[in-house]
Scaffold this motif. Structure first.
Motif, PDB file in Angstrom:
ATOM      1  N   ASN A 143      76.037  19.564   5.884  1.00 54.77           N
ATOM      2  CA  ASN A 143      76.529  20.130   4.624  1.00 54.77           C
ATOM      3  C   ASN A 143      75.729  19.701   3.400  1.00 54.77           C
ATOM      4  O   ASN A 143      76.299  19.346   2.360  1.00 54.77           O
ATOM      5  N   MET A 144      74.411  19.755   3.504  1.00 57.58           N
ATOM      6  CA  MET A 144      73.600  19.500   2.324  1.00 57.58           C
ATOM      7  C   MET A 144      73.848  20.604   1.289  1.00 57.58           C
ATOM      8  O   MET A 144      73.756  21.782   1.595  1.00 57.58           O
ATOM      9  N   THR A 145      74.175  20.203   0.091  1.00 54.63           N
ATOM     10  CA  THR A 145      74.433  21.164  -0.982  1.00 54.63           C
ATOM     11  C   THR A 145      73.252  21.287  -1.928  1.00 54.63           C
ATOM     12  O   THR A 145      72.910  22.379  -2.363  1.00 54.63           O
ATOM     13  N   ASN A 146      72.612  20.151  -2.251  1.00 47.32           N
ATOM     14  CA  ASN A 146      71.476  20.134  -3.165  1.00 47.32           C
ATOM     15  C   ASN A 146      70.308  19.380  -2.551  1.00 47.32           C
ATOM     16  O   ASN A 146      70.495  18.273  -2.024  1.00 47.32           O
ATOM     17  N   ALA A 147      69.124  19.974  -2.634  1.00 44.44           N
ATOM     18  CA  ALA A 147      67.919  19.276  -2.190  1.00 44.44           C
ATOM     19  C   ALA A 147      67.427  18.322  -3.274  1.00 44.44           C
ATOM     20  O   ALA A 147      66.759  17.329  -2.986  1.00 44.44           O
ATOM     21  N   SER A 148      67.747  18.641  -4.518  1.00 44.89           N
ATOM     22  CA  SER A 148      67.406  17.802  -5.660  1.00 44.89           C
ATOM     23  C   SER A 148      68.478  17.998  -6.720  1.00 44.89           C
ATOM     24  O   SER A 148      69.406  18.795  -6.549  1.00 44.89           O
ATOM     25  N   GLU A 149      68.321  17.298  -7.816  1.00 45.21           N
ATOM     26  CA  GLU A 149      69.315  17.431  -8.883  1.00 45.21           C
ATOM     27  C   GLU A 149      69.369  18.860  -9.421  1.00 45.21           C
ATOM     28  O   GLU A 149      70.433  19.344  -9.809  1.00 45.21           O
ATOM     29  N   GLN A 150      68.221  19.550  -9.403  1.00 48.45           N
ATOM     30  CA  GLN A 150      68.133  20.868 -10.026  1.00 48.45           C
ATOM     31  C   GLN A 150      68.009  22.026  -9.031  1.00 48.45           C
ATOM     32  O   GLN A 150      67.937  23.177  -9.452  1.00 48.45           O
ATOM     33  N   LYS A 151      67.954  21.726  -7.730  1.00 48.92           N
ATOM     34  CA  LYS A 151      67.702  22.807  -6.766  1.00 48.92           C
ATOM     35  C   LYS A 151      68.739  22.797  -5.645  1.00 48.92           C
ATOM     36  O   LYS A 151      68.938  21.787  -4.965  1.00 48.92           O
ATOM     37  N   LEU A 152      69.373  23.942  -5.435  1.00 52.00           N
ATOM     38  CA  LEU A 152      70.303  24.088  -4.328  1.00 52.00           C
ATOM     39  C   LEU A 152      69.568  23.987  -2.997  1.00 52.00           C
ATOM     40  O   LEU A 152      68.415  24.426  -2.875  1.00 52.00           O
ATOM     41  N   ALA A 153      70.246  23.448  -2.000  1.00 52.38           N
ATOM     42  CA  ALA A 153      69.632  23.331  -0.676  1.00 52.38           C
ATOM     43  C   ALA A 153      69.260  24.696  -0.125  1.00 52.38           C
ATOM     44  O   ALA A 153      68.191  24.864   0.474  1.00 52.38           O
ATOM     45  N   SER A 154      70.116  25.696  -0.309  1.00 50.28           N
ATOM     46  CA  SER A 154      69.843  27.036   0.220  1.00 50.28           C
ATOM     47  C   SER A 154      68.545  27.611  -0.350  1.00 50.28           C
ATOM     48  O   SER A 154      67.784  28.281   0.364  1.00 50.28           O
ATOM     49  N   VAL A 155      68.283  27.337  -1.618  1.00 52.87           N
ATOM     50  CA  VAL A 155      67.043  27.809  -2.248  1.00 52.87           C
ATOM     51  C   VAL A 155      65.843  27.095  -1.641  1.00 52.87           C
ATOM     52  O   VAL A 155      64.815  27.707  -1.328  1.00 52.87           O
ATOM     53  N   PHE A 156      65.987  25.786  -1.446  1.00 50.52           N
ATOM     54  CA  PHE A 156      64.888  25.006  -0.864  1.00 50.52           C
ATOM     55  C   PHE A 156      64.606  25.440   0.568  1.00 50.52           C
ATOM     56  O   PHE A 156      63.431  25.546   0.974  1.00 50.52           O
ATOM     57  N   PHE A 157      65.646  25.742   1.337  1.00 55.11           N
ATOM     58  CA  PHE A 157      65.452  26.182   2.722  1.00 55.11           C
ATOM     59  C   PHE A 157      64.633  27.474   2.753  1.00 55.11           C
ATOM     60  O   PHE A 157      63.736  27.643   3.592  1.00 55.11           O
ATOM     61  N   GLU A 158      64.927  28.396   1.846  1.00 53.51           N
ATOM     62  CA  GLU A 158      64.193  29.664   1.810  1.00 53.51           C
ATOM     63  C   GLU A 158      62.743  29.425   1.438  1.00 53.51           C
ATOM     64  O   GLU A 158      61.843  30.099   1.962  1.00 53.51           O
ATOM     65  N   GLU A 159      62.494  28.509   0.520  1.00 57.87           N
ATOM     66  CA  GLU A 159      61.121  28.182   0.160  1.00 57.87           C
ATOM     67  C   GLU A 159      60.357  27.630   1.356  1.00 57.87           C
ATOM     68  O   GLU A 159      59.190  27.981   1.582  1.00 57.87           O
ATOM     69  N   LEU A 160      61.011  26.766   2.141  1.00 61.53           N
ATOM     70  CA  LEU A 160      60.358  26.210   3.321  1.00 61.53           C
ATOM     71  C   LEU A 160      60.070  27.295   4.355  1.00 61.53           C
ATOM     72  O   LEU A 160      58.992  27.299   4.973  1.00 61.53           O
ATOM     73  N   ARG A 161      60.998  28.191   4.564  1.00 59.51           N
ATOM     74  CA  ARG A 161      60.810  29.249   5.565  1.00 59.51           C
ATOM     75  C   ARG A 161      59.636  30.153   5.176  1.00 59.51           C
ATOM     76  O   ARG A 161      58.941  30.672   6.052  1.00 59.51           O
ATOM     77  N   LYS A 162      59.435  30.371   3.902  1.00 59.01           N
ATOM     78  CA  LYS A 162      58.328  31.213   3.453  1.00 59.01           C
ATOM     79  C   LYS A 162      56.970  30.531   3.571  1.00 59.01           C
ATOM     80  O   LYS A 162      55.936  31.175   3.556  1.00 59.01           O
TER      81      LYS A 162
END
Length: 232
Positions: free
Chosen positions: A213-232
């Protein structure tokens, strides 16, 4: 610097803050402190600050600080060792005279049981390595600023692989899995991999991050957004 105690005379980054504390103390007897205890740019990256939490709490106490807020990963429970860090901070603010290294071992032995030793060995290695490399990370460090190299990242993975193999049961295994997220993040940020291994590491990282249940990858970035960046 989050690696060295605030009152470490050999850390130039922290000397200016100590001077500020002395100056404030000469004009005020009502000092309250907001202190940072996480990597706000990468919550789950290995972050070698566990050795300074105790010394810093005692430094503030001895500087006549009346109130102390130790901010860590407030956006979720999957930051690097968030469970251990929260426990350590809470115990030491309640009783600054406690042996902080004993508190770390107490938590590890109770929480990770038979898998505790490799995790304790990892914590020692991470801090020793950062000190030997002469880094002075702030609370927004990149991988190199906490001493991570491709070789160190591989070593981190080996500690968690050993801990997983020693887990007593599924509950303990889940706790170790959660803690191991930092090893995958280290590999993503500083590991030396070919394309196939990198894809595999990213897939495993996202799977574990979502499982716990990671919600945030950083203080300013949601985990879901970071996951999409990694997949790309």
């Amino acid at each position: 610097c989050t690696l060295h105690p605030i009152n470490d005379p050999n850390c130039e980054k922290n000397q200016a803050f100590c001077n500020d504390m002395d100056n404030w103390g000469s004009v005020s007897d009502d000092i309250w402190v907001w202190n940072y205890n996480t990597n706000f740019s990468m919550y789950d990256l290995p972050f070698p600050n566990l050795r300074v939490i105790g010394p810093n709490v005692r430094y503030f106490l001895n500087s006549n600080v009346k109130g102390l807020f130790m901010q860590a990963n407030g956006n979720g429970l999957t930051g690097e060792f968030s469970d251990l860090r929260n426990y350590l901070i809470s115990r030491l603010i309640w009783n600054p005279d406690l042996d902080d290294q004993a508190v770390i071992e107490e938590f590890a032995r109770l929480h990770y049981k038979n898998a505790a030793q490799p995790i304790l060995d990892y914590i020692e290695m991470l801090h020793d390595n950062a000190e030997q490399m002469g880094v002075n990370p702030t609370c927004f460090p990149k991988a190199a600023e906490v001493g991570l190299t491709p070789e160190v990242c591989r070593t981190i993975c080996s500690y968690f692989e050993k801990a997983l193999s020693m887990a007593d049961d599924e509950e303990v295994r889940a706790r170790v899995e959660k803690a191991s997220i930092c090893a995958y993040r280290a590999m993503i940020e500083a590991g030396d991999m070919d394309d196939d291994e990198r894809k595999s590491i990213i897939d495993q990282y996202i799977t574990l991050a979502q499982r716990y249940n990671m919600t945030n990858a950083s203080e300013q970035k949601l985990a879901s957004v970071f996951f999409e960046e990694l997949r790309k």
